[in-house]
Design an enzyme around this catalytic site. Sequence first.
Site: not given
Length: 340
Positions: A197, A254
């Site tokens: 991520k 994120t």
Amino acid sequence: MSGAREVRRVAVLGAGSWGTTFAKVLADAGRDVTLWARRPEVAAAINERRTNPDYLPGIVLPARLSASADPASALEGADAVVFAVPSQTLRSNLAHWRDQLSGGRTLVSLAKGVELGTLKRMSELIVEVAGVLPDQVAVVSGPNLALEIAHGEPTATVIACADHDRAVALQNACATGYFRAYTNTDVIGCELGGAGKNVIALAVGIAAGMGLGDNSRASVITRGLAEISRLGVALGADPLTFAGLAGLGDLVATCSSPLSRNRTFGERLGRGETLAEAERANHGQVAEGVKSCLSICELGERHGVELPIADAVRRVCHEDLAPSSMAKELISRSFKPEYL
């Protein structure tokens, strides 16, 4: 329990924003926590003023949390040891700590990355360097932006460990009114979700820096999740993990938040800044995804998994590919069914 014991005392090694925040969570959950800080002045500030001014200014830390600049002191009597140092420095730090990690205690990784060169996940690295069994090692992964959690905003996470009993013991150890942990035995999936991520967040940040809108960013997030899932499955992960907190949950947080270092670092690159300029603006710190994109792309190549977004990020960061060329390449790739 299969070798696990109730977690009453915890050592957290690393006093950055996430290490300090997780230490606060554990203390708020009623555990006695010692936080190791590399710099004595940080430890002194925590003990004397109940705050970590460098990483969590304004956050009052609980009385059950103490700090030390001596790792031996921090580790004394700990039932569990939490590693909260950057992924690319974990090996060198572990080499100094490993003689003090005996006794069957649970070792926990907060780091999200794949080691350069060896291509090892953090749990694999811990097993190798500390000389412990894989079922002694747990990882924490999820949508866990440190500052929000430090303020007591509700969030959930995943604690993954091959030994389910150890995961449950840790789950109980960090249960508070604002922090909820779920257990999982898929360590591979949780680690790759956390490492991948950061790279995808760089890509989303680059798109945002170029002025691209929500459709573009949502497309990168979704196709990025497909990349992470493909790689994870090739390495033996459960595909369902990537639909959960350690996969989609962590990815959305994120990629979307201005608190995300990878997202904001990518924005600078998308606006035309060089890697060195973005690093200087980030107070000399490089986002984890800048290094992880190298090891993740190499891991994909080793296992025959195509990772077009991660590879594009790698070339923007390390081969001076222009962000505009990155966007053009990704949109003009050959047509294919969505789930291939």
